[in-house]
Design a protein around this motif. Structure first.
Motif, PDB file in Angstrom:
ATOM      1  N   ARG A 325     -46.266 -81.390 -39.551  1.00  0.00           N
ATOM      2  CA  ARG A 325     -46.314 -82.246 -38.365  1.00  0.00           C
ATOM      3  C   ARG A 325     -46.321 -83.680 -38.868  1.00  0.00           C
ATOM      4  O   ARG A 325     -47.195 -84.081 -39.649  1.00  0.00           O
ATOM      5  N   GLY A 326     -45.332 -84.447 -38.431  1.00  0.00           N
ATOM      6  CA  GLY A 326     -45.222 -85.795 -38.962  1.00  0.00           C
ATOM      7  C   GLY A 326     -44.808 -85.744 -40.423  1.00  0.00           C
ATOM      8  O   GLY A 326     -43.855 -85.071 -40.802  1.00  0.00           O
ATOM      9  N   THR A 327     -45.564 -86.405 -41.268  1.00  0.00           N
ATOM     10  CA  THR A 327     -45.241 -86.441 -42.696  1.00  0.00           C
ATOM     11  C   THR A 327     -46.124 -85.514 -43.516  1.00  0.00           C
ATOM     12  O   THR A 327     -46.008 -85.473 -44.733  1.00  0.00           O
ATOM     13  N   SER A 328     -47.011 -84.786 -42.860  1.00  0.00           N
ATOM     14  CA  SER A 328     -47.970 -83.946 -43.580  1.00  0.00           C
ATOM     15  C   SER A 328     -47.625 -82.475 -43.439  1.00  0.00           C
ATOM     16  O   SER A 328     -47.036 -82.038 -42.441  1.00  0.00           O
ATOM     17  N   ILE A 329     -48.006 -81.710 -44.455  1.00  0.00           N
ATOM     18  CA  ILE A 329     -47.850 -80.256 -44.441  1.00  0.00           C
ATOM     19  C   ILE A 329     -49.243 -79.648 -44.509  1.00  0.00           C
ATOM     20  O   ILE A 329     -50.063 -80.011 -45.353  1.00  0.00           O
ATOM     21  N   TYR A 330     -49.508 -78.709 -43.605  1.00  0.00           N
ATOM     22  CA  TYR A 330     -50.818 -78.082 -43.509  1.00  0.00           C
ATOM     23  C   TYR A 330     -50.683 -76.584 -43.800  1.00  0.00           C
ATOM     24  O   TYR A 330     -49.665 -75.969 -43.507  1.00  0.00           O
ATOM     25  N   GLY A 331     -51.736 -76.020 -44.344  1.00  0.00           N
ATOM     26  CA  GLY A 331     -51.802 -74.576 -44.559  1.00  0.00           C
ATOM     27  C   GLY A 331     -52.967 -73.992 -43.789  1.00  0.00           C
ATOM     28  O   GLY A 331     -53.961 -74.669 -43.516  1.00  0.00           O
ATOM     29  N   ALA A 332     -52.844 -72.729 -43.414  1.00  0.00           N
ATOM     30  CA  ALA A 332     -53.920 -72.044 -42.682  1.00  0.00           C
ATOM     31  C   ALA A 332     -53.819 -70.551 -42.947  1.00  0.00           C
ATOM     32  O   ALA A 332     -52.816 -70.056 -43.464  1.00  0.00           O
ATOM     33  N   GLU A 333     -54.887 -69.820 -42.597  1.00  0.00           N
ATOM     34  CA  GLU A 333     -54.956 -68.384 -42.889  1.00  0.00           C
ATOM     35  C   GLU A 333     -55.045 -67.522 -41.634  1.00  0.00           C
ATOM     36  O   GLU A 333     -55.181 -66.304 -41.724  1.00  0.00           O
ATOM     37  N   ALA A 334     -54.972 -68.119 -40.460  1.00  0.00           N
ATOM     38  CA  ALA A 334     -55.152 -67.348 -39.234  1.00  0.00           C
ATOM     39  C   ALA A 334     -54.028 -66.335 -39.050  1.00  0.00           C
ATOM     40  O   ALA A 334     -52.852 -66.647 -39.230  1.00  0.00           O
ATOM     41  N   SER A 335     -54.405 -65.114 -38.709  1.00  0.00           N
ATOM     42  CA  SER A 335     -53.432 -64.099 -38.313  1.00  0.00           C
ATOM     43  C   SER A 335     -53.097 -64.298 -36.845  1.00  0.00           C
ATOM     44  O   SER A 335     -53.856 -64.915 -36.094  1.00  0.00           O
ATOM     45  N   MET A 336     -51.963 -63.736 -36.428  1.00  0.00           N
ATOM     46  CA  MET A 336     -51.543 -63.890 -35.040  1.00  0.00           C
ATOM     47  C   MET A 336     -51.195 -62.537 -34.447  1.00  0.00           C
ATOM     48  O   MET A 336     -50.523 -61.713 -35.082  1.00  0.00           O
ATOM     49  N   ALA A 337     -51.671 -62.306 -33.225  1.00  0.00           N
ATOM     50  CA  ALA A 337     -51.370 -61.078 -32.492  1.00  0.00           C
ATOM     51  C   ALA A 337     -50.745 -61.459 -31.160  1.00  0.00           C
ATOM     52  O   ALA A 337     -51.265 -62.325 -30.452  1.00  0.00           O
ATOM     53  N   PHE A 338     -49.630 -60.828 -30.845  1.00  0.00           N
ATOM     54  CA  PHE A 338     -48.896 -61.113 -29.618  1.00  0.00           C
ATOM     55  C   PHE A 338     -48.942 -59.864 -28.740  1.00  0.00           C
ATOM     56  O   PHE A 338     -48.424 -58.813 -29.118  1.00  0.00           O
ATOM     57  N   ILE A 339     -49.578 -59.999 -27.576  1.00  0.00           N
ATOM     58  CA  ILE A 339     -49.853 -58.848 -26.715  1.00  0.00           C
ATOM     59  C   ILE A 339     -49.132 -59.048 -25.394  1.00  0.00           C
ATOM     60  O   ILE A 339     -49.179 -60.137 -24.808  1.00  0.00           O
ATOM     61  N   GLY A 340     -48.480 -58.014 -24.908  1.00  0.00           N
ATOM     62  CA  GLY A 340     -47.782 -58.135 -23.637  1.00  0.00           C
ATOM     63  C   GLY A 340     -47.588 -56.792 -22.970  1.00  0.00           C
ATOM     64  O   GLY A 340     -47.710 -55.733 -23.599  1.00  0.00           O
ATOM     65  N   ASN A 341     -47.290 -56.832 -21.696  1.00  0.00           N
ATOM     66  CA  ASN A 341     -47.050 -55.624 -20.912  1.00  0.00           C
ATOM     67  C   ASN A 341     -45.555 -55.332 -20.831  1.00  0.00           C
ATOM     68  O   ASN A 341     -44.736 -56.248 -20.814  1.00  0.00           O
ATOM     69  N   THR A 342     -45.219 -54.057 -20.791  1.00  0.00           N
ATOM     70  CA  THR A 342     -43.841 -53.644 -20.602  1.00  0.00           C
ATOM     71  C   THR A 342     -43.647 -53.203 -19.157  1.00  0.00           C
ATOM     72  O   THR A 342     -44.544 -52.607 -18.558  1.00  0.00           O
TER      73      THR A 342
END
Length: 736
Positions: A325-342
């Motif tokens: 973002r901008g001129t900086s690079i960031y790191g993170a460890e958060a996992s992501m879960a995407f939940i939805g209905n069919t």
């Protein structure tokens, strides 16, 4: 061997012996309390103390862990009373916030349980706390407390706080003063004790303990169903793990992410922005991924308002664990879960689109989807019913959450390599997805890293299937990716290759493969990556022996009913857990047509749903025969050993007999406690060996309008099984 009529004659004697048994803990519950005393709680207590407190389960279990973490009934009851009193006195109900404020003013100081969020007031250069239910904001909080609890700044934290009241004539001064703040979270865990205690449990017992810990009754789930449920925990134990779960409503998809852990946050897919999720360019403040172990997006499929910039930043983060973002690079460890209905069935999606059909168009980008490590088939999960909730003992969820957090730094992704190897055609990204899922399941089920070859195989196959589901959907969306064939299979130490098929691929082969994933005749075991689909006989009655033409293990096939005049074949057929489209009409009736006498041997015709299965088979026989004919059917089964259930079984069998006799299928019941085999024999020369007997489906739901109640094809197979069809050398030999 006892006749049904004789057993019914003893009904008065049985009634005299019947007593009301007091509820007792299971053997597993005793074992759990023995090895994890003080860290476990009876799961039904959460409902007992919740009342009208709208708080996550981990908040209630934190309190129960302080007062009711015991197997002594007196201690438990005293603990329940204490927690109820604490909630009644200190929990702030949103519609009673004015009363609580008045109490604080009257007493000068009062303790509250509320969700606290902190913001930085740049104008005054101070941090200010906001209490969600108390509806108080602008409360000064010291920088040290904020530094020790950074999640206060992102999403908020449930806390126990002492609030003071001091009125000032200065209208700019907030009268509320924060006396103390304690996040509802345990201080630490003994990971060595956790590992040592794990060795005292079998793998089956440990999985059941984990199921009970997340509030689910393991008896209501198949082995595959348990793995699916536990896969939802992987984002809490595996860094930067990306998972999608799409399925029908009411299956508990979001429950784990909203109730299980203080280390995860559940947000609506439509509420997130780049600044909130990653970093705010104006303030430089890191977003959700910098503070939470898991960020879950609820109702993700329903979000049609898409920020393309968010998609692009997320795409880079999912792949590289970093974002710029901008001129900086960031790191993170958060996992992501995407939940939805069919909104569509699986065959509909396979025929008309793909399994990511419900996602917003911006997220159906193959490059974005390729970052997903595992696709949980939510359509295999039964809608949540009351009996699916656990009443046994499980870990206080906050305790387990801290254990899983501690294990995020470990890597078990290569634990299978001593026994198995993946096909060389599987890409690096596909292998990453498989290994991360495998690593997460290992940390959950085998936290010490020790497992048998068969245990490793089960987890590896499940991990491969979940990644294959992602990749096959991508191949439907982007035809250019089909130019690099991939074969999802693994080899064991003997060099035998095992092809992995998703359950829906086995269930709907023609819809799944269409014109781009057809079988390739003559493939060998060279590992050259040539795509191969499981071999399905063109004749649905052909023998299926479990191996493909090249010696690799093949997927189970869906058996369709042959024409009535089609020749019947000997052999066996395999069926997978979670499979649909299987009915007695297709797998049994063709071999029973024309018989005048049939013997069914099944030791487990005891429960109502098992009786329903028997009645369904008998009704098929009645409908298939000529009206003027009669069929004699002998059922050999065992008597229910528990006195309190014996009456129900005998009366159920009598009712089935009455209905069957009236339809021209004369049923005789023999009770024999020595039988173990499950089979059907006919007087015209067929024996059908039933691996699981007649009880092949999951228990029916309590929805009276569930299609599975009247049509077996809509039911889910409970656990994997095989059926063997044997042509006897002579007919008419069945004994009375």
């Amino acid at each position: 061997m006892t006749n049904l009529e004789d057993a019914l004659g003893d009904i008065d004697v049985l009634a005299a012996e019947e007593t009301d048994a007091a509820p007792v803990k299971s053997t597993l519950d005793d074992k759990i309390n023995e090895h994890f005393a003080g860290a476990v709680v009876r799961k039904d207590l959460v409902k007992a103390v919740r009342g009208n407190a709208v708080v996550p389960s981990y908040v209630l279990e934190y309190l129960l862990g302080q007062y009711a973490a015991s197997d002594d009934e007196a201690t438990i009851q005293a603990g329940i009373d204490s927690v109820r009193q604490i909630l009644a006195t200190h929990y702030v109900n949103r519609n009673e916030h004015m009363f609580v404020k008045s109490e604080i003013r009257r007493k000068g100081r009062h303790r509250v349980i509320d969700k606290v969020t902190v913001t930085l007031n740049e104008k005054n250069d101070v941090h200010e706390a906001e209490f969600e239910n108390l509806q108080v904001k602008g409360v000064i909080i010291d920088d040290v407390t904020v530094k020790q609890n950074p999640k206060l700044l992102i999403g908020g934290v449930w806390c126990i706080c002492d609030i003071e009241y001091f009125h000032s004539d200065d209208q700019r001064v907030v009268p509320w003063i924060l006396g103390s703040l304690k996040p509802i979270q345990i201080a630490g865990v003994d990971i060595d004790h956790y590992h040592a205690a794990r060795e005292e449990f079998t793998t089956e017992e440990w999985i059941d303990l984990l199921m009970q810990s997340i509030g689910l009754n393991p008896e209501q789930f198949t082995d595959r169903g348990k793995l699916i449920a536990l896969t939802r925990l992987i984002p809490f134990v595996e860094r930067n793990y990306n998972v999608v779960e799409l399925g029908p409503k009411g299956t508990g998809k979001s429950h784990t992410f909203s109730e299980f852990s203080p280390n995860g946050i559940l947000i609506s897919g439509g509420e997130v922005t780049v600044a909130k999720l990653f970093v705010n360019n104006a303030s430089g403040r890191i977003g959700l991924v910098g503070y939470w172990d898991c960020v879950a997006f609820d109702e993700f499929a329903a979000n049609r308002r898409t920020d393309q910039n968010l998609v692009n930043v997320m795409k880079n983060y999912l792949a590289n664990k970093s974002f710029s973002r901008g001129t900086s690079i960031y790191g993170a460890e958060a996992s992501m879960a995407f939940i939805g209905n069919t909104t569509h069935t699986v065959p509909y999606m396979l025929k008309n689109s793909d399994l990511f059909d419900e996602l917003p168009d911006a997220y159906r980008d193959p490059a974005w989807l390729d970052r997903i490590h595992h696709y949980i088939p939510g359509w295999e999960v039964e809608p949540i019913r009351s009996e699916m909730f656990s009443t046994g003992y499980g870990f206080v969820v906050d305790y387990l959450a801290e254990i899983l957090r501690a294990k995020r730094s470990e890597d078990f992704s290569d634990k299978y390599k001593g026994f198995f190897s993946l096909d060389s055609s599987i890409s690096t990204r596909d292998q990453d997805g498989i290994r991360k899922t495998f690593s997460g399941l290992m940390k959950l089920v085998h936290p010490t890293g020790k497992a048998t070859e068969d245990e490793l195989r089960a987890l590896l196959e499940f991990a491969i299937e979940g990644r294959k589901r992602v990749k096959d959907a991508i191949l439907r969306i982007d035809a250019t990716m089909r130019d690099t064939p991939v074969r999802f299979r693994y080899a064991d130490k003997a060099g035998t290759w095992h092809d992995i098929a998703t359950l829906e691929e086995s269930q709907y082969p023609q819809l799944y493969r269409r014109d781009w994933y057809a079988p390739s005749p003559g493939d060998g075991d060279s590992g050259d990556g040539e795509a191969v689909a499981a071999q399905v006989p063109s004749d649905p009655t052909a023998t299926v022996d479990g191996t493909a033409s090249d010696g690799t293990a093949s997927a189970a096939v869906v058996v369709t009913s042959p024409p009535t005049d089609a020749p019947l074949s000997e052999g066996h057929r395999d069926f997978s857990a979670g499979q649909k489209g299987v009915s007695y009409d297709r797998i049994l009736l063709p071999y029973l047509r024309g018989a005048s006498k049939i013997t069914i041997t099944d030791p487990y015709i005891r429960m109502p749903h098992q009786g329903r299965n028997l009645a369904d088979l008998l009704s098929l026989l009645a409908a298939a025969k000529d009206d003027a004919d009669e069929i004699d059917v002998v059922l050999v089964t065992t008597e229910e050993p528990k006195t309190e259930f014996k009456h129900g079984q005998l009366l159920m069998l009598k009712s089935i007999k009455d209905a069957s006799d009236a339809a021209g299928v004369r049923l005789a019941v023999r009770l024999d406690d020595t039988i173990h085999d499950r089979r059907i024999e006919t007087d015209h020369g067929w024996r059908i060996d039933l691996g699981k007997g007649l009880d092949i489906w999951q228990k029916p739901s309590d929805n009276p309008f569930d299609f599975g109640r009247s049509h077996q094809e809509f039911r889910l197979i409970g656990s994997a099984f095989s059926i063997h069809y044997v042509k006897l050398p002579f007919a008419g030999s069945l004994s009375d």
